[in-house]
Design an enzyme around this catalytic site. Structure first.
Site, PDB file in Angstrom:
ATOM      1  N   GLU A  18      -2.628   7.719  -9.265  1.00 46.17           N
ATOM      2  CA  GLU A  18      -3.798   7.605  -9.700  1.00 46.17           C
ATOM      3  C   GLU A  18      -4.941   7.648  -9.405  1.00 46.17           C
ATOM      4  OE1 GLU A  18      -2.426   3.560  -7.323  1.00 46.17           O
ATOM      5  OE2 GLU A  18      -3.867   3.039  -8.471  1.00 46.17           O
TER       6      GLU A  18
ATOM      7  N   CYS B 128       0.287   2.173  -8.210  1.00 50.66           N
ATOM      8  CA  CYS B 128       1.533   2.476  -7.310  1.00 50.66           C
ATOM      9  C   CYS B 128       2.788   2.735  -7.750  1.00 50.66           C
ATOM     10  CB  CYS B 128       1.306   1.889  -5.834  1.00 50.66           C
ATOM     11  SG  CYS B 128      -0.662   1.382  -5.884  1.00 50.66           S
TER      12      CYS B 128
ATOM     13  N   THR C 287      -7.630  -1.974   3.534  1.00 50.32           N
ATOM     14  CA  THR C 287      -6.600  -1.499   3.036  1.00 50.32           C
ATOM     15  C   THR C 287      -6.163  -0.297   2.508  1.00 50.32           C
ATOM     16  OG1 THR C 287      -6.446  -2.802   1.586  1.00 50.32           O
ATOM     17  CG2 THR C 287      -5.029  -4.189   2.369  1.00 50.32           C
TER      18      THR C 287
ATOM     19  N   SER D 148      -3.255 -10.816  -6.390  1.00 51.39           N
ATOM     20  CA  SER D 148      -2.261  -9.307  -6.461  1.00 51.39           C
ATOM     21  C   SER D 148      -1.105  -9.349  -5.991  1.00 51.39           C
ATOM     22  CB  SER D 148      -3.531  -7.855  -6.842  1.00 51.39           C
ATOM     23  OG  SER D 148      -3.307  -7.876  -4.840  1.00 51.39           O
TER      24      SER D 148
ATOM     25  N   HIS E 269       6.342  -1.338  -1.386  1.00 52.58           N
ATOM     26  CA  HIS E 269       5.559  -0.627  -1.378  1.00 52.58           C
ATOM     27  C   HIS E 269       4.441  -1.439  -0.367  1.00 52.58           C
ATOM     28  CE1 HIS E 269       1.419   0.352  -2.847  1.00 52.58           C
ATOM     29  NE2 HIS E 269       1.529  -1.149  -3.331  1.00 52.58           N
TER      30      HIS E 269
ATOM     31  N   LYS F 192       5.826 -10.338   3.584  1.00 53.31           N
ATOM     32  CA  LYS F 192       5.982 -11.573   2.612  1.00 53.31           C
ATOM     33  C   LYS F 192       6.946 -11.400   1.729  1.00 53.31           C
ATOM     34  CE  LYS F 192       0.336 -11.828   3.272  1.00 53.31           C
ATOM     35  NZ  LYS F 192       0.319 -13.716   3.228  1.00 53.31           N
TER      36      LYS F 192
ATOM     37  N   ASN G 258      -2.745   2.239   3.404  1.00 53.15           N
ATOM     38  CA  ASN G 258      -1.920   2.734   1.548  1.00 53.15           C
ATOM     39  C   ASN G 258      -1.858   3.883   0.803  1.00 53.15           C
ATOM     40  OD1 ASN G 258      -1.012   1.722  -0.447  1.00 53.15           O
ATOM     41  ND2 ASN G 258      -2.233   0.361  -1.524  1.00 53.15           N
TER      42      ASN G 258
ATOM     43  N   SER H 254       0.465  -2.136  -9.700  1.00 56.61           N
ATOM     44  CA  SER H 254      -0.324  -2.906 -10.571  1.00 56.61           C
ATOM     45  C   SER H 254      -0.529  -2.693 -11.909  1.00 56.61           C
ATOM     46  CB  SER H 254      -1.822  -2.860  -9.408  1.00 56.61           C
ATOM     47  OG  SER H 254      -1.772  -4.227  -8.207  1.00 56.61           O
TER      48      SER H 254
HETATM   49  P1  HMG Z   1      -8.806 -11.126   2.713  1.00 53.50           P
HETATM   50  O1  HMG Z   1      -8.744 -12.267   1.814  1.00 53.50           O
HETATM   51  O2  HMG Z   1      -9.986  -9.895   3.513  1.00 53.50           O
HETATM   52  O3  HMG Z   1      -8.090 -11.592   4.022  1.00 53.50           O
HETATM   53  O4  HMG Z   1      -8.193 -10.732   1.768  1.00 53.50           O
HETATM   54  P2  HMG Z   1      -7.429 -13.423   4.105  1.00 53.50           P
HETATM   55  O5  HMG Z   1      -8.553 -14.645   4.536  1.00 53.50           O
HETATM   56  O6  HMG Z   1      -6.246 -13.420   3.013  1.00 53.50           O
HETATM   57  O7  HMG Z   1      -6.529 -12.772   5.920  1.00 53.50           O
HETATM   58  C1  HMG Z   1      -5.526 -12.282   5.449  1.00 53.50           C
HETATM   59  C2  HMG Z   1      -4.707 -12.533   6.526  1.00 53.50           C
HETATM   60  O8  HMG Z   1      -5.223 -12.505   7.362  1.00 53.50           O
HETATM   61  C3  HMG Z   1      -4.211 -14.149   6.263  1.00 53.50           C
HETATM   62  O9  HMG Z   1      -2.805 -13.992   6.460  1.00 53.50           O
HETATM   63  C4  HMG Z   1      -5.205 -14.947   7.507  1.00 53.50           C
HETATM   64  O10 HMG Z   1      -3.804 -15.770   7.579  1.00 53.50           O
HETATM   65  C5  HMG Z   1      -5.028 -13.708   8.598  1.00 53.50           C
HETATM   66  P3  HMG Z   1      -1.884 -14.478   4.678  1.00 53.50           P
HETATM   67  O11 HMG Z   1      -2.547 -15.994   4.742  1.00 53.50           O
HETATM   68  O12 HMG Z   1      -1.970 -13.714   4.028  1.00 53.50           O
HETATM   69  O13 HMG Z   1      -0.671 -15.397   5.333  1.00 53.50           O
HETATM   70  N1  HMG Z   1      -5.784 -13.997   9.227  1.00 53.50           N
HETATM   71  C6  HMG Z   1      -5.357 -13.869  10.638  1.00 53.50           C
HETATM   72  N2  HMG Z   1      -3.905 -13.238  11.433  1.00 53.50           N
HETATM   73  C7  HMG Z   1      -4.689 -13.601  12.682  1.00 53.50           C
HETATM   74  N3  HMG Z   1      -5.282 -13.711  13.671  1.00 53.50           N
HETATM   75  C8  HMG Z   1      -6.434 -14.436  12.809  1.00 53.50           C
HETATM   76  C9  HMG Z   1      -6.571 -14.191  11.299  1.00 53.50           C
HETATM   77  N4  HMG Z   1      -7.736 -14.062  10.299  1.00 53.50           N
HETATM   78  C10 HMG Z   1      -7.239 -14.156   9.165  1.00 53.50           C
HETATM   79  N5  HMG Z   1      -7.679 -13.693  13.618  1.00 53.50           N
HETATM   80  C11 HMG Z   1      -6.874  -8.832   0.867  1.00 53.50           C
HETATM   81  C12 HMG Z   1      -6.708  -9.391   2.073  1.00 53.50           C
HETATM   82  C13 HMG Z   1      -4.554  -8.181   0.484  1.00 53.50           C
HETATM   83  C14 HMG Z   1      -6.669  -9.495  -0.605  1.00 53.50           C
HETATM   84  C15 HMG Z   1      -7.274  -7.675   0.790  1.00 53.50           C
HETATM   85  O14 HMG Z   1      -7.379  -6.882   1.893  1.00 53.50           O
HETATM   86  C16 HMG Z   1      -7.322  -6.666  -0.516  1.00 53.50           C
HETATM   87  O15 HMG Z   1      -7.868  -7.388  -1.290  1.00 53.50           O
HETATM   88  N6  HMG Z   1      -7.014  -5.825  -0.805  1.00 53.50           N
HETATM   89  C17 HMG Z   1      -6.266  -5.164  -1.619  1.00 53.50           C
HETATM   90  C18 HMG Z   1      -5.128  -5.200  -2.745  1.00 53.50           C
HETATM   91  C19 HMG Z   1      -3.771  -5.528  -2.627  1.00 53.50           C
HETATM   92  O16 HMG Z   1      -3.870  -4.444  -1.095  1.00 53.50           O
HETATM   93  N7  HMG Z   1      -3.293  -6.205  -2.964  1.00 53.50           N
HETATM   94  C20 HMG Z   1      -1.451  -6.463  -2.271  1.00 53.50           C
HETATM   95  C21 HMG Z   1      -0.086  -6.768  -3.447  1.00 53.50           C
HETATM   96  S1  HMG Z   1      -0.954  -5.754  -5.214  1.00 53.50           S
HETATM   97  C22 HMG Z   1       0.030  -4.258  -4.551  1.00 53.50           C
HETATM   98  O17 HMG Z   1       0.238  -3.846  -3.574  1.00 53.50           O
HETATM   99  C23 HMG Z   1      -0.984  -2.870  -5.657  1.00 53.50           C
HETATM  100  C24 HMG Z   1      -1.791  -1.859  -4.985  1.00 53.50           C
HETATM  101  O18 HMG Z   1      -1.484  -1.148  -3.458  1.00 53.50           O
HETATM  102  C25 HMG Z   1      -1.769  -1.704  -5.709  1.00 53.50           C
HETATM  103  C26 HMG Z   1      -1.532  -0.688  -6.892  1.00 53.50           C
HETATM  104  O19 HMG Z   1      -0.679  -0.687  -7.495  1.00 53.50           O
HETATM  105  O20 HMG Z   1      -2.035   1.024  -7.267  1.00 53.50           O
HETATM  106  C27 HMG Z   1      -2.884  -2.535  -4.114  1.00 53.50           C
END
Ligand code: HMG
Length: 392
Positions: free
Chosen positions: A79, A111, A152, A201, A233, A242, A276, A309
């Site tokens: 992609e 992906c 990521t 996502s 993935h 998760k 990733n 996605s």
């Molecule tokens: P964010 O807002 O930076 O993070 O976004 P958060 O506030 O959700 O925190 C992440 C986790 O860290 C949470 O855990 C927190 O509690 C924890 P959860 O509630 O999820 O269990 N946390 C801590 N843990 C320990 N000690 C601490 C601490 N502080 C917080 N001190 C997000 C996270 C993944 C949304 C962001 O990084 C993002 O937007 N990433 C890109 C999108 C993505 O990866 N999506 C995944 C699913 S979609 C997919 O897999 C397809 C993809 O690969 C693309 C494709 O298909 O081409 C992305």
């Protein structure tokens, strides 16, 4: 007759950024990235690396004088396309010296597309069992400096050969797919970073997992307890945790930390270090599992969930073949990850913002690629690749 994966390898850039460095710069607690996302490092490509060079470096160990003439098709999943028209696979086809009588095509669905390529490759080999298909998945994940997705990011490529009576993994014909028009992550053609609704996502990923699993079950797939290991993935490795908990819950199974580590742990080791790699990431998980699980997996069935996605999910399975350990590239892969050069934040940001000309003027790229292949120059809107020596 059974068909599947005969050989597999991966490659990633020779540079990385520690997520502690990123956390420090972004004013985040490092544990958020380490524990919350399950990531330690992200691979950072140099200006002279792209999906073609990463792919060629992943593929060259798989192509030799014994199978070169058998490779009838190259399916290149990505992609991070470099051209709207020409398949990235064509450049790689030349770099690897593949035969002229070979079809080459590029596939896209975020992906997910590498899994479509594997299924198509199996179908092609069923039709002509003497042929081999080379499947490539190569991507560079870019969200942008200071964005929530930044931690990521990453990059990497895998190459695998599909053949009859494979040495590594027989792919089961049963599968379960789920396709749905959603805007969880996308990249308009005028952008070089992804748009993402991050939290949404992760929810769509889990929804697609359950729907794909149900369809896999309806198709006669193995039960949850019959699957010895699971590969997911990996946008970040915590996502697999998760996903596995979600699937176990849906099947009424309770899993403790020990079971979680047993079922998915060895598959997460490499992605913690690369970040990733989009289309390649499920298959990097598979390599990590085969190379690091201490149990003999021969004869065991592995469940795999591929997610792209937009979205398409697919749950499918493979059976590990006897003697699979003899084909392991563990020491090469570990050396690749361990010998990388660490970047400080400033150097990472400079590389991220590196802009090559888009007006057709001649441009030579600074040398930084650690592998055998690099993008040497641009000239008249053409990309010029070269093989460096000796490389890895
Ligand atoms: P964010 O807002 O930076 O993070 O976004 P958060 O506030 O959700 O925190 C992440 C986790 O860290 C949470 O855990 C927190 O509690 C924890 P959860 O509630 O999820 O269990 N946390 C801590 N843990 C320990 N000690 C601490 C601490 N502080 C917080 N001190 C997000 C996270 C993944 C949304 C962001 O990084 C993002 O937007 N990433 C890109 C999108 C993505 O990866 N999506 C995944 C699913 S979609 C997919 O897999 C397809 C993809 O690969 C693309 C494709 O298909 O081409 C992305």
């Amino acid at each position: 007759m059974f068909v599947g994966i005969d050989d597999i390898s991966f490659y990633s850039s020779g540079m990385y950024l520690s997520l502690s460095t990123l956390a420090q710069h972004n004013g985040e607690n490092p544990q958020k990235y380490r524990l919350g996302l399950g990531q330690d490092r992200m691979a950072v490509p140099g200006p002279d690396e792209d999906i073609v060079t990463l792919a060629a470096d992943a593929a060259w160990p798989l192509v030799n004088d014994e199978n070169r003439h058998r490779i009838s098709t190259v399916l290149f999943a990505t992609e991070s396309g470099i051209d709207y028209s020409k398949s990235a696979g064509i450049y790689m086809h030349r770099l690897l010296g593949l035969r002229d009588n070979c079809r080459v095509v590029e596939l896209k669905q975020a992906c997910y597309s590498a899994t479509a390529a594997v299924q198509m490759a199996c179908a092609l080999v069923m039709r002509r069992p003497e042929d081999q298909v080379l499947v490539i998945a190569s991507d560079i994940a870019r969200y942008g400096l200071g964005t929530p997705g930044e931690a990521t990011q990453g990059c990497g490529a895998i190459a695998l050969t599909v053949k009859a009576s494979p040495g590594l993994l027989a792919v089961d014909p049963v599968y379960g797919c789920h396709s749905e028009d959603v805007m969880d992550f996308w990249r308009p053609t005028y952008m070089d970073t992804a748009m993402v609704d991050g939290k949404y996502s992760t929810l769509v990923y889990l929804r697609a997992l359950l729907a794909s699993w149900k369809n896999y079950q309806d198709d006669g797939g193995a039960s949850f307890t019959e699957l010895a290991r699971f590969c997911y993935h990996l946008p970040f490795t915590r996502m697999a945790e998760k996903a596995h908990r979600k699937l176990a819950g849906a099947e009424g199974e309770r899993i403790d930390e020990h079971q979680l580590e047993e079922k998915i742990g060895p598959g997460l080791l490499y992605a913690r270090q690369t970040g990733n790699s989009y289309s390649a990431s499920l298959y990097i998980a598979l390599i990590s599992l085969l190379e690091n699980d201490e149990e003999d997996l021969a004869g065991k069935r592995i469940g795999l969930f591929s997610y792209g996605s937009g979205c398409v999910g697919e749950f499918f399975s493979m059976v590990v073949q006897p003697g699979y350990q003899k084909r392991s590239r563990r020491s090469t892969h570990l050396a690749l990850l361990e010998n990388r050069r660490e970047l400080d934040y400033e150097e990472y940001a400079r590389l991220f913002l590196y802009a090559s000309p888009i007006d057709g003027s001649a441009h030579e790229f600074p040398r930084s690629a650690a592998g055998r292949y690099r993008l040497a120059a641009l000239e008249g809107h053409k990309r010029i690749y070269e093989q460096t020596s000796p490389g890895l």
